[in-house]
Motif scaffolding. Structure first.
Motif, mmCIF file in Angstrom:
data_model
loop_
_atom_site.group_PDB
_atom_site.id
_atom_site.type_symbol
_atom_site.label_atom_id
_atom_site.label_comp_id
_atom_site.label_asym_id
_atom_site.label_seq_id
_atom_site.Cartn_x
_atom_site.Cartn_y
_atom_site.Cartn_z
ATOM 1 N N GLU A 88 0.826 -1.211 0.000
ATOM 2 C CA GLU A 88 0.000 0.000 0.000
ATOM 3 C C GLU A 88 0.857 1.257 0.000
ATOM 4 O OE1 GLU A 88 -2.792 2.541 3.121
ATOM 5 O OE2 GLU A 88 -2.582 0.367 3.413
ATOM 6 N N PHE A 89 1.853 1.302 0.884
ATOM 7 C CA PHE A 89 2.634 2.522 1.071
ATOM 8 C C PHE A 89 3.450 2.910 -0.155
ATOM 9 C CE2 PHE A 89 2.881 1.350 5.859
ATOM 10 C CZ PHE A 89 1.560 1.750 6.014
ATOM 11 N N LYS A 90 3.964 1.914 -0.878
ATOM 12 C CA LYS A 90 4.860 2.216 -2.005
ATOM 13 C C LYS A 90 4.140 2.957 -3.129
ATOM 14 C CE LYS A 90 4.270 -2.263 -4.347
ATOM 15 N NZ LYS A 90 4.920 -3.550 -4.713
ATOM 16 N N VAL A 91 2.831 2.733 -3.282
ATOM 17 C CA VAL A 91 2.095 3.392 -4.369
ATOM 18 C C VAL A 91 1.516 4.737 -3.936
ATOM 19 C CG1 VAL A 91 1.537 1.184 -5.430
ATOM 20 C CG2 VAL A 91 -0.092 2.216 -3.850
ATOM 21 N N LYS A 92 1.506 4.989 -2.637
ATOM 22 C CA LYS A 92 0.940 6.245 -2.129
ATOM 23 C C LYS A 92 1.993 7.323 -1.918
ATOM 24 C CE LYS A 92 -3.280 4.488 0.002
ATOM 25 N NZ LYS A 92 -4.100 4.424 1.233
ATOM 26 N N GLY A 93 3.241 6.967 -2.142
ATOM 27 C CA GLY A 93 4.301 7.953 -1.997
ATOM 28 C C GLY A 93 4.656 8.271 -0.571
ATOM 29 N N TYR A 94 4.316 7.372 0.355
ATOM 30 C CA TYR A 94 4.602 7.608 1.769
ATOM 31 C C TYR A 94 6.068 7.396 2.121
ATOM 32 C CZ TYR A 94 -0.435 7.498 2.877
ATOM 33 O OH TYR A 94 -1.767 7.759 2.967
ATOM 34 N N ILE A 95 6.743 6.538 1.364
ATOM 35 C CA ILE A 95 8.094 6.117 1.751
ATOM 36 C C ILE A 95 9.091 6.381 0.622
ATOM 37 C CG2 ILE A 95 7.463 4.398 3.473
ATOM 38 C CD1 ILE A 95 7.372 2.287 1.375
ATOM 39 N N GLU A 96 10.349 6.545 1.002
ATOM 40 C CA GLU A 96 11.405 6.791 0.025
ATOM 41 C C GLU A 96 11.908 5.468 -0.546
ATOM 42 O OE1 GLU A 96 14.542 9.181 1.520
ATOM 43 O OE2 GLU A 96 13.226 10.674 2.430
ATOM 44 N N ASN A 97 12.412 5.541 -1.775
ATOM 45 C CA ASN A 97 12.945 4.310 -2.369
ATOM 46 C C ASN A 97 14.297 3.965 -1.756
ATOM 47 O OD1 ASN A 97 15.318 5.124 -4.125
ATOM 48 N ND2 ASN A 97 13.737 6.430 -5.047
ATOM 49 N N LEU A 98 14.655 2.708 -1.879
ATOM 50 C CA LEU A 98 15.892 2.181 -1.294
ATOM 51 C C LEU A 98 16.822 1.651 -2.382
ATOM 52 C CD1 LEU A 98 14.220 0.250 1.671
ATOM 53 C CD2 LEU A 98 15.317 2.493 1.750
ATOM 54 N N SER A 146 21.567 -3.307 -3.770
ATOM 55 C CA SER A 146 22.552 -3.576 -4.823
ATOM 56 C C SER A 146 22.212 -4.895 -5.515
ATOM 57 C CB SER A 146 23.958 -3.644 -4.226
ATOM 58 O OG SER A 146 24.032 -4.668 -3.255
ATOM 59 N N LYS A 147 22.844 -5.145 -6.628
ATOM 60 C CA LYS A 147 22.534 -6.328 -7.428
ATOM 61 C C LYS A 147 22.733 -7.615 -6.647
ATOM 62 C CE LYS A 147 23.658 -8.648 -11.776
ATOM 63 N NZ LYS A 147 24.519 -8.645 -12.987
ATOM 64 N N ASN A 148 23.828 -7.711 -5.893
ATOM 65 C CA ASN A 148 24.093 -8.953 -5.152
ATOM 66 C C ASN A 148 23.087 -9.172 -4.024
ATOM 67 O OD1 ASN A 148 25.331 -6.693 -3.828
ATOM 68 N ND2 ASN A 148 26.407 -8.122 -2.477
ATOM 69 N N ILE A 149 22.553 -8.080 -3.454
ATOM 70 C CA ILE A 149 21.527 -8.217 -2.417
ATOM 71 C C ILE A 149 20.214 -8.670 -3.040
ATOM 72 C CG2 ILE A 149 20.107 -6.970 -0.739
ATOM 73 C CD1 ILE A 149 22.481 -5.233 -0.103
ATOM 74 N N VAL A 150 19.855 -8.062 -4.158
ATOM 75 C CA VAL A 150 18.613 -8.418 -4.840
ATOM 76 C C VAL A 150 18.608 -9.893 -5.240
ATOM 77 C CG1 VAL A 150 17.189 -8.011 -6.886
ATOM 78 C CG2 VAL A 150 18.232 -6.076 -5.693
ATOM 79 N N GLU A 151 19.738 -10.380 -5.696
ATOM 80 C CA GLU A 151 19.826 -11.762 -6.169
ATOM 81 C C GLU A 151 19.692 -12.790 -5.050
ATOM 82 O OE1 GLU A 151 23.512 -11.858 -8.274
ATOM 83 O OE2 GLU A 151 22.658 -11.022 -10.124
ATOM 84 N N SER A 152 19.761 -12.344 -3.795
ATOM 85 C CA SER A 152 19.615 -13.275 -2.679
ATOM 86 C C SER A 152 18.150 -13.529 -2.324
ATOM 87 C CB SER A 152 20.356 -12.743 -1.445
ATOM 88 O OG SER A 152 19.764 -11.544 -0.974
ATOM 89 N N TYR A 153 17.227 -12.822 -3.000
ATOM 90 C CA TYR A 153 15.797 -12.987 -2.750
ATOM 91 C C TYR A 153 15.104 -13.566 -3.981
ATOM 92 C CZ TYR A 153 16.665 -9.727 1.119
ATOM 93 O OH TYR A 153 17.151 -9.117 2.242
ATOM 94 N N PRO A 154 13.954 -14.216 -3.792
ATOM 95 C CA PRO A 154 13.177 -14.705 -4.941
ATOM 96 C C PRO A 154 12.777 -13.544 -5.854
ATOM 97 C CG PRO A 154 12.384 -15.702 -2.901
ATOM 98 C CD PRO A 154 13.346 -14.627 -2.501
ATOM 99 N N LYS A 155 13.048 -13.688 -7.125
ATOM 100 C CA LYS A 155 12.823 -12.596 -8.074
ATOM 101 C C LYS A 155 11.359 -12.164 -8.118
ATOM 102 C CE LYS A 155 13.440 -11.338 -12.937
ATOM 103 N NZ LYS A 155 13.876 -11.795 -14.282
ATOM 104 N N ASP A 156 10.449 -13.130 -8.185
ATOM 105 C CA ASP A 156 9.022 -12.808 -8.279
ATOM 106 C C ASP A 156 8.542 -12.027 -7.060
ATOM 107 O OD1 ASP A 156 8.940 -14.091 -10.679
ATOM 108 O OD2 ASP A 156 8.039 -15.937 -9.920
ATOM 109 N N TYR A 157 9.051 -12.417 -5.900
ATOM 110 C CA TYR A 157 8.642 -11.746 -4.665
ATOM 111 C C TYR A 157 9.131 -10.297 -4.669
ATOM 112 C CZ TYR A 157 8.512 -10.339 0.209
ATOM 113 O OH TYR A 157 8.288 -9.638 1.364
ATOM 114 N N VAL A 158 10.382 -10.099 -5.008
ATOM 115 C CA VAL A 158 10.954 -8.750 -5.011
ATOM 116 C C VAL A 158 10.186 -7.845 -5.975
ATOM 117 C CG1 VAL A 158 12.985 -7.381 -5.603
ATOM 118 C CG2 VAL A 158 13.257 -9.483 -4.299
#
Length: 296
Positions: A104-114, A119-131
């Motif tokens: 909900e929050f990400k589409v309402k502009g409540y929070i800043e992006n991270l 980083s790429k190596n952090i992203v790759e440690s999570y399931p792609k579909d979930y991220v």
């Protein structure tokens, strides 16, 4: 003469003592100096292990980290955090949220992006579909997953023995297991069907019946929903779970009122700390195969 020498020595002692105390106070002030300060609102704020972890991080980073608690109840927590963000309050730097909140929050502009953190190596440690479906919005990252919860099948071994089953391995076993009369206010299957959680058990049963959660005309989907409906109709599961949440369900399972539940792996510490966890008590069991095994 001796009195004069004694007075001189006393003065020297006082001066040295004063200097020593000054050095200790100065050392104490330096040790309490932090280069930066961070305020975190977290669901685990009262957890001793989490506090120790944060204190360790604080020392290593030379950063003062304040932990602010938030409501345990999911709805109250979302209401409080939503109000905090909507008001523009900037006192909190990091907030622990569940998937529903970040969606909900990400589409309402409540929070800043991270983006600078993910980083790429952090992203790759999570399931792609979930991220992509939960943590991201319009090619930006708004959440860093910190806990992976897996839906698991938990059973009370005392109910298994009462049913004279070797285990709950298929649909026939499950049907027999839930239909037994275990006594007043005791049920073979229990859950939390509050609006916040009902979709978990609903999707679980639909998958076990090999249905399609997004196709309510699918015969297997209909069969799964009918099975849940009939359990309630025949009194195999309690009506009051319609308003229960996981907190109530977990306690009832610990108290021995339910023979089996579907619950996330995050509850394992709660069950372990209850003293009821073990081979002869409540424990994780293999997921029963109704029609065909599917990953959830």
């Amino acid at each position: 003469m001796y009195r004069k020498i004694f007075c001189i020595l006393l003065c020297i002692g006082l001066i040295l003592s004063s200097c020593n105390n000054y050095e200790k106070n100065e050392e104490k002030e330096i040790s309490n100096y932090y280069e930066d300060e961070l305020n975190i609102m977290h669901i685990e704020a009262d957890n001793p292990d989490f506090k120790n972890y944060i204190n360790d991080v604080s020392r290593k980073l030379n950063m003062k980290i304040n932990i602010i608690p938030c409501p345990d109840d999911a709805n109250n927590r979302q209401a409080e955090i939503s109000t905090l963000l909507l008001s523009g309050n900037s006192n909190i730097d990091l907030i622990s949220v569940n998937d529903e909140m970040v969606s909900e929050f990400k589409v309402k502009g409540y929070i800043e992006n991270l983006d600078d953190i993910m980083s790429k190596n952090i992203v790759e440690s999570y399931p792609k579909d979930y991220v992509e479906s939960v943590a991201m919005y319009k090619n930006h990252f708004y959440s860093v997953p910190y806990l992976m919860d897996i839906m698991m099948f938990w059973v009370n071994e005392k109910y298994i023995k009462y049913s004279e089953l070797e285990g709950v391995k298929n649909l026939d076993d499950f049907s027999l297991f839930v239909s037994n009369d275990y006594g007043t206010n005791m049920y073979g299957y229990g859950s939390a069907w509050d609006e916040t959680y009902i979709y978990n058990d609903l999707s679980q049963f639909i998958n076990m019946f090999d249905g399609d959660y997004y196709n309510w005309n699918n015969d297997n989907t209909k069969e799964a929903v009918k099975f849940l409906h009939d359990m309630l109709k025949h009194g195999y599961t309690p009506q009051n779970q319609m308003i229960d949440r996981y907190e109530q369900m977990e306690q009832k399972f610990i108290d021995g009122k339910y023979g089996c539940v579907f619950m996330y792996s995050g509850a394992i510490n709660i069950f372990l700390n209850s003293g009821k966890y073990g081979e002869d008590g409540i424990h994780v069991a293999e997921l029963p195969m109704f029609k065909k095994m599917q990953l959830i």
